[in-house]
Design an enzyme around this catalytic site. Structure first.
Site, PDB file in Angstrom:
ATOM      1  N   ARG A  56      56.022  38.408  60.560  1.00 48.48           N
ATOM      2  CA  ARG A  56      55.937  39.830  60.229  1.00 48.48           C
ATOM      3  C   ARG A  56      56.452  40.662  61.396  1.00 48.48           C
ATOM      4  NH1 ARG A  56      52.407  43.840  61.623  1.00 48.48           N
ATOM      5  NH2 ARG A  56      50.836  42.470  62.533  1.00 48.48           N
ATOM      6  N   HIS A 110      50.512  37.384  68.894  1.00 52.60           N
ATOM      7  CA  HIS A 110      51.005  38.630  69.489  1.00 52.60           C
ATOM      8  C   HIS A 110      51.281  38.350  70.961  1.00 52.60           C
ATOM      9  CE1 HIS A 110      51.319  42.784  70.677  1.00 52.60           C
ATOM     10  NE2 HIS A 110      51.189  43.184  69.429  1.00 52.60           N
ATOM     11  N   GLN A 120      50.687  34.677  63.229  1.00 53.08           N
ATOM     12  CA  GLN A 120      51.377  35.462  64.251  1.00 53.08           C
ATOM     13  C   GLN A 120      50.601  35.487  65.567  1.00 53.08           C
ATOM     14  OE1 GLN A 120      52.240  39.947  63.842  1.00 53.08           O
ATOM     15  NE2 GLN A 120      54.219  38.916  63.868  1.00 53.08           N
ATOM     16  N   HIS A 157      46.876  36.876  66.170  1.00 49.58           N
ATOM     17  CA  HIS A 157      46.809  38.283  65.803  1.00 49.58           C
ATOM     18  C   HIS A 157      46.757  38.524  64.301  1.00 49.58           C
ATOM     19  CE1 HIS A 157      47.353  42.559  66.216  1.00 49.58           C
ATOM     20  NE2 HIS A 157      48.543  42.556  65.664  1.00 49.58           N
ATOM     21  N   PHE A 202      60.245  49.678  67.702  1.00 49.66           N
ATOM     22  CA  PHE A 202      59.313  48.556  67.621  1.00 49.66           C
ATOM     23  C   PHE A 202      60.089  47.255  67.536  1.00 49.66           C
ATOM     24  CE2 PHE A 202      54.739  47.724  66.684  1.00 49.66           C
ATOM     25  CZ  PHE A 202      54.208  48.776  67.406  1.00 49.66           C
ATOM     26  N   ARG A 236      57.960  39.323  67.553  1.00 52.95           N
ATOM     27  CA  ARG A 236      56.788  38.756  68.207  1.00 52.95           C
ATOM     28  C   ARG A 236      56.849  37.244  68.362  1.00 52.95           C
ATOM     29  NH1 ARG A 236      52.221  42.610  65.250  1.00 52.95           N
ATOM     30  NH2 ARG A 236      52.805  44.463  66.430  1.00 52.95           N
ATOM     31  N   LEU A 266      43.901  43.362  72.171  1.00 55.68           N
ATOM     32  CA  LEU A 266      45.299  43.696  71.918  1.00 55.68           C
ATOM     33  C   LEU A 266      45.801  44.812  72.832  1.00 55.68           C
ATOM     34  CD1 LEU A 266      47.851  43.643  70.023  1.00 55.68           C
ATOM     35  CD2 LEU A 266      46.678  45.385  68.662  1.00 55.68           C
ATOM     36  N   GLU A 289      52.202  46.600  71.011  1.00 60.72           N
ATOM     37  CA  GLU A 289      53.651  46.456  71.127  1.00 60.72           C
ATOM     38  C   GLU A 289      54.317  47.794  71.449  1.00 60.72           C
ATOM     39  OE1 GLU A 289      55.305  43.808  68.243  1.00 60.72           O
ATOM     40  OE2 GLU A 289      57.035  45.091  67.893  1.00 60.72           O
TER      41      GLU A 289
END
Lengths: 577, 256
Positions: A389, A239, A237, A354, A123, A286, A249, A252
């Site tokens: 994050r 995304h 954030q 996001h 990730f 991100r 969404l 990721e």
């Protein structure tokens, strides 16, 4: 003001919100003490909570792998651009594995390796694969596993479809909440010596977001108006892979499984150009990838589409078999919501609002400065996410700090005294009367949808991926009058039964408070750190801004303050990948 | 509207007529319909139209929705008489007139909002949690479960509780107490999970009145399921297992 009829319910702990953090808190609370009774008060049935939409995975060190707690901690701190409180992040990584393991024991259908151990995937911003997953519906499976497990406990009493309108703080401590029973419109007073807010974030302050319509910052606004500071609200954030138009969404995990991000020329710009992500390329964090996408579009290398310019996410080289095994939901979403089958075509994507790193100020125990009031999950800012994050840390965060808040809330409830019930009931009646007056209030001149739209567009202009002082200040200047106008709403629905117009009005007021806090905090941070990218101040400035920002409610307008960051073993250094 | 999020996007607007069930128990004896003619974008789902009506035309309309990406399960309704997730149902597949009504086989609370207490009770009745004789501590690590063992129940764990299958089920229509497709599929999902030891308890539930044996094999549930859970297959497997479990227990008792 006429007094409303109020029904009274008594529990030890009141959990507001039924997503991952709220459910985990409730389970931890009843497990902490065999006598404790918990009320779970949520504006939707728990399985509708927005946790359900999380896709890619949940991070935790896997014992026996080449990962370590230290690596997870370092990745998290670096990802946060050194604004996370390192003691909180350390507690998080330590608890992450037992929490995901418990969820496995409770039935979560984690994807598996051939030998039967849980599978992990890479990730963004994580140096090793440590993201546990259940195909690409991780939030859905975690939420349903938690909800179903919670049904074992008769002492978790659910109040589904109840909308909390007020926290009751009396004699310096939180003593309960007032809520509308949505089905009947009646006002209910929930008395409890501890209250845990777990209501998620406030993505709906923006027009273009991955968030469902329920994400209106209710818990943040409740705590804010009760006097708790909102922390680090400027860190929002974006995304990098949202579907243009709907903002839906695309996980990721599609990059974790090897997807490429391309510009209009078919170039993997995260590889060919210097956007700070280094060798990580598509697996950069991100904030950096979202900025890279905007810069590509600004440089004229975006793809023109009906919803503005975008870039592309190419999964074709993964092949149909892998897409169906690992990313079936991505395929379903792409086909259904943008008419693109990723097996054959790249998916149009652009940065989308996001997640909020900021939220209700809590300490490592999930405790706010008001005794008896706790917060966990996206609602809270512990802070372990700092200025950015990492993907797959937030689902785990819901478990780790949800559980902690549940245990702490029980400990507090045992030692705290009951409040003055007569006074609390009187306050609930006053609140009930306020709600009754608002319902079907036809005399106003402003429409909910109009104010909401103006707020959302102003927030998008002022608090985008890149920000400028001038546009942020303009947003601050625009939100304040919208708050004034929102006191003059016209409400046409006078029915007490399932009156969603009334809820929308209350949610709008909540969002306006949260939106204002975001904008005010953003203007004040005259540097660029993590997700807060300010074009007037493109560099991080530790000398002046290595602190949490705090926004406090005041009748005349928000009051700004700051709070120190807990730096542990990792000293701030330049954030390069 | 020019600068609104709704105004972004391309394509020709098309006027469509929505015939929507309205019911306010404070005022109405029985549900009625109300007609709205609105401009729709070509890419809109049924839910987009409902939200447009709510925001711009008639704020008194009540409906449930949240994620708008076919995973929260809130927005199930009857569209032209068929149970659908409205966020996943494209207007392009319909003509100029679209009827939207609450899901069949449930009491109506208000407009398009149905009462789901009964469903939640059925859901809980199948004990949808892992039952084990001795709980494992977190320190003991995860269970081993092979991809094959996961595959046995994975499909049945995909239910989003949208309740379309209850609206479609001819047995639920006649016997409101019938445990129903989603709940049986859920119980079966835990029975088939290698980590679970509760099959005997759930099979007892399944052998009870109004449960698996009341299914009439109509298969409507699987046809309307937006997530391909195939509850009909779950019910068939659950029936067989409940019988085998009963027969085995009988043999074991006799053998003692």
């Amino acid at each position: 003001m006429a007094e409303a009829d109020v029904e009274v319910f008594r529990h030890d702990v009141i959990v507001v919100g039924g997503g991952a953090a709220g459910l985990r808190a409730a389970i931890a609370a009843v497990e902490a003490d065999p006598k404790v009774s918990v009320a779970m008060v949520s504006k939707v049935y728990p399985m509708r909570s927005h946790t359900v939409s999380a896709e890619g995975g949940a991070a935790a060190y896997v014992p026996g792998s080449d990962d370590s707690l230290e690596k997870h901690l370092y990745d998290t701190i670096k990802g946060s651009d050194y604004l996370a409180d390192q003691d909180c992040a350390e507690y998080f990584v330590e608890q992450a594995t037992p929490e995901l393991t418990r969820l496995e024991h409770w039935g979560c259908p984690w994807s598996r390796n051939d030998d039967g151990t849980v599978a992990t995937r890479p990730f963004g911003g994580m140096t090793v694969p440590r993201t546990w997953y259940a195909a690409d519906k991780v939030g859905f499976h975690m939420l349903h596993s938690l909800f179903q497990h919670s049904m074992r406990f008769e002492r978790i009493v659910r109040y589904d479809e109840h909308f909390v309108t007020k926290l009751l703080v009396d004699d310096g401590a939180c003593r309960g909440v007032v809520a509308i029973d949505i089905r009947t419109g009646s006002i209910r007073l929930f008395l409890g010596r501890s209250v845990i807010l777990a209501t998620g974030g406030a993505g709906k302050c923006f027009p273009f977001t991955t968030n469902g319509t329920i994400k209106t910052g209710d818990g943040m606004a409740l705590a804010y108006r009760a006097g708790v500071g909102l922390k680090d609200m400027e860190f929002l954030q974006y995304h990098p892979t949202g579907l243009p138009g709907t903002g839906i969404l695309i996980t990721e995990a599609s990059r974790g499984e090897g997807g490429y991000v391309l510009n209009a020329e078919g170039e993997r710009f995260l590889v060919t150009r210097d956007y700070g992500v280094g060798q990580k390329a598509e697996l950069g964090p991100r904030d950096m990838i979202s900025r890279a996408e905007i810069l590509e579009i600004e440089a004229g290398r975006g793809v023109k589409g009906p919803y503005g310019e975008h870039v592309l996410l190419d999964l074709r080289h993964l092949g149909e078999a892998k897409i169906m095994a690992k990313l079936p939901f991505v395929r379903e979403l792409s086909r259904t919501y943008i008419g693109v089958d990723p097996v054959y075509e790249p998916i149009p994507i652009r940065p989308v609002v996001h997640y909020m790193m900021g939220g209700v100020d809590t300490d490592i125990r999930g405790a706010t400065p008001i005794p008896g009031l706790y917060a966990a999950g996206e609602t809270a800012c512990v802070s372990m996410n700092g200025a950015n994050r990492l993907g797959s840390n937030s689902l785990t965060e819901c478990l780790v700090f949800g559980a902690r808040a549940g245990v702490e809330a029980v400990a507090h409830a045992k030692s705290a005294s009951d409040g003055n019930e007569a006074r609390l009931l009187a306050e609930a009646k006053t609140e009930g009367a306020r709600i009754d007056n608002l319902r079907g209030r036809k005399k106003g001149g402003e429409k909910i949808a109009q104010i909401r739209r103006e707020m959302q567009l102003s927030m998008e202009r002022g608090c985008g991926v890149y920000r400028r002082q001038e546009s942020m200040q303009q947003t601050v200047a625009e939100i304040a009058p919208l708050k004034g106008r929102a006191t003059d709403l016209v409400l046409e629905d006078s029915s007490k039964v399932f009156n969603t117009e009334l809820l929308q009005a209350l949610e709008l007021v909540n969002m306006l408070d949260v939106a204002e806090a975001i904008a005010v905090a953003a203007v004040a941070r005259k540097e660029s750190r993590g997700a807060h990218a300010c074009r007037d101040f493109p560099k991080r400035n530790d000398a002046e801004f290595l602190h949490h920002s705090m926004v406090f409610f005041a009748p005349a307008g928000p009051r700004l303050d700051k709070k120190s960051v807990m730096i542990g073993r990792f000293q701030p250094e330049e954030r390069k990948y | 509207m020019a600068d609104s999020p709704e105004a972004r996007g391309g394509g020709e607007m098309r006027k469509r007529t929505f015939v929507i069930t309205r019911f306010d128990p404070d005022k109405d004896q029985v549900p009625k319909t109300q007609t709205y003619e609105i401009p729709c974008r070509p890419e809109w789902k049924v839910l987009d139209a409902l939200n447009f009506i709510k925001d711009e035309v008639d704020p008194t309309l009540s409906h449930r929705w949240s994620c708008r990406m076919a995973v929260c399960g809130s927005c199930g309704m009857n569209v032209n008489g068929e149970p659908k997730l409205t966020c996943k149902t494209s207007l392009a597949d319909y003509g100029d007139t679209v009827e939207v009504a609450p899901l069949s086989n449930f009491p109506i609370i208000r407009d398009l909002v149905i009462e789901m207490d009964g469903f939640m009770d059925k859901f809980k009745a199948v004990k949808p949690w892992v039952i084990v004789a001795k709980e494992k501590a977190a320190e003991e690590g995860t269970y081993r479960q092979s991809p094959e063992q996961l595959a046995v129940f994975k499909q049945f764990s995909m239910c989003i509780n949208c309740m379309l299958c209850y609206a479609a089920c001819p047995v639920v229509a006649k016997e409101p107490d019938f445990l129903g497709p989603a709940a049986i599929a859920l119980g079966h999902r835990y029975n088939m999970d290698s980590r679970d030891e509760g099959a005997a308890e759930r099979n007892e539930v399944f052998r009870g009145e109004g449960t698996v044996f009341h299914c009439s094999y109509a298969n409507e549930c699987s046809e309307v399921c937006p997530k391909n859970v195939d509850p009909a297959a779950a019910i068939n497997q659950a029936k067989l297992n409940a019988v085998i479990d009963w027969a085995t227990s009988f043999v074991v008792k006799r053998g003692k």
